[in-house]
Structures are given as structure tokens and as C-alpha cells.
Design a protein around this motif. Structure first.
Motif, short mmCIF file in Angstrom:
data_model
loop_
_atom_site.label_atom_id
_atom_site.label_comp_id
_atom_site.label_asym_id
_atom_site.label_seq_id
_atom_site.Cartn_x
_atom_site.Cartn_y
_atom_site.Cartn_z
N ILE A 42 0.86 -1.18 0.00
CA ILE A 42 0.00 0.00 0.00
C ILE A 42 0.90 1.23 0.00
CG2 ILE A 42 -0.20 -0.02 2.51
CD1 ILE A 42 -3.06 1.03 2.19
N THR A 54 -2.52 7.21 -0.19
CA THR A 54 -3.76 6.55 0.21
C THR A 54 -4.42 7.32 1.35
OG1 THR A 54 -2.73 4.45 -0.36
CG2 THR A 54 -4.73 4.34 0.93
N ALA A 73 -6.85 -1.49 5.26
CA ALA A 73 -5.76 -2.39 4.89
C ALA A 73 -5.12 -3.02 6.13
CB ALA A 73 -4.72 -1.63 4.07
#
Length: 146
Positions: A7, A12, A20
Motif C-alpha cells: 500500500i 492513500t 488495509a
């Protein structure tokens, strides 16, 4: 050869980071490592505020889980008694009797178990109202009517 990131913490949003971590796509250790590589907490907060928001969301979730676990732990022995066939009245009877004795000794009030139960529920509703700052529907007090 370095591992590819699962990630991208830099781009993000906080909710996705939390999701996540909760779904074990990534870890808190990875998030904290990213923040350390960004220059520490203060610098990471400025450059990547989404990571600070994710940490705050995770902290709130951890506190909520702790509170829920405490409630479950309190109810666990009573759940076992209910599963064994006891009724709610059977379980509460000794507690209500103890409160009844207390009120007789301290205020000379001879309350019925149902009145004691109502008193305790009303007291807890008042406490809930103070905690949330919202009126509890149906709660009648000396100051207002529900």
C-alpha cells in the motif's frame, strides 16, 4: 532486491489505510516505518496528514474494542447462567434484594423489586444522557417531561 509496498501510505487516504491494516494487507509496523522514514512523527504529520488520521482512527477503534471487551467480560457469567436455563428474574433477584435492604436501612423506603429496577434504569438513563449530551427518549425527570 527490495519488496514492493502493498500500500502507498503517501497517497492513500486514512480510511483505506485503516481498512488495509484491519484486513491484514499491511501492518501498523509498516505504517510506523513509513512515518519514520519520512523524517519522524512531526515531519510525517506535515507531509502525510492521512497517516496521522489513520493512527488516530486505529487508536479510537482500539479503545472501542477495549470497552466492548469489558462489557462482554462483565456479561459473560450471566450469559452462561441464562444458557443454563435461569431466567433474568432469577439472576437479578439477589441484586435487587441487596438494593432493597440498602434503601430500607438508609431511607426507610420499602420499595418493591420492580420499583428498584425502575430506579436503577432511570439512574443509568440519566448517566447516559450526561455522557452523550442527548436526551433519552421517555426519560421523565423533575425538570422536564419526555
Amino acid at each position: 532486491m527490495t519488496k514492493t509496498a502493498k500500500i502507498d501510505f503517501a497517497t492513500t487516504d486514512a480510511a483505506t489505510i485503516v481498512d488495509a491494516i484491519m484486513n491484514r494487507i499491511t501492518t501498523m509496523k509498516s505504517l510506523n516505518g513509513f512515518r519514520d522514514r519520512a523524517g519522524g512523527a512531526a515531519k510525517a504529520d506535515k507531509l502525510y496528514p492521512n497517516t496521522r488520521e489513520a493512527l488516530n482512527l486505529l487508536k479510537d477503534m482500539k479503545q472501542q474494542k477495549r470497552k466492548a471487551d469489558a462489557i462482554r467480560a462483565t456479561l459473560a457469567p450471566y450469559n452462561a447462567r441464562l444458557a443454563a436455563g435461569e431466567t433474568v428474574e432469577d439472576i437479578l433477584s439477589p441484586i435487587l434484594s441487596a438494593w432493597r435492604e440498602y434503601h430500607v436501612k438508609n431511607s426507610s423506603l420499602l420499595l418493591m423489586p420492580s420499583q428498584i429496577l425502575m430506579l436503577k434504569v432511570i439512574e443509568s438513563a440519566t448517566q447516559l444522557e450526561e455522557l452523550t449530551g442527548k436526551p433519552v427518549p421517555g426519560l421523565l425527570t423533575n425538570n422536564r417531561e419526555g
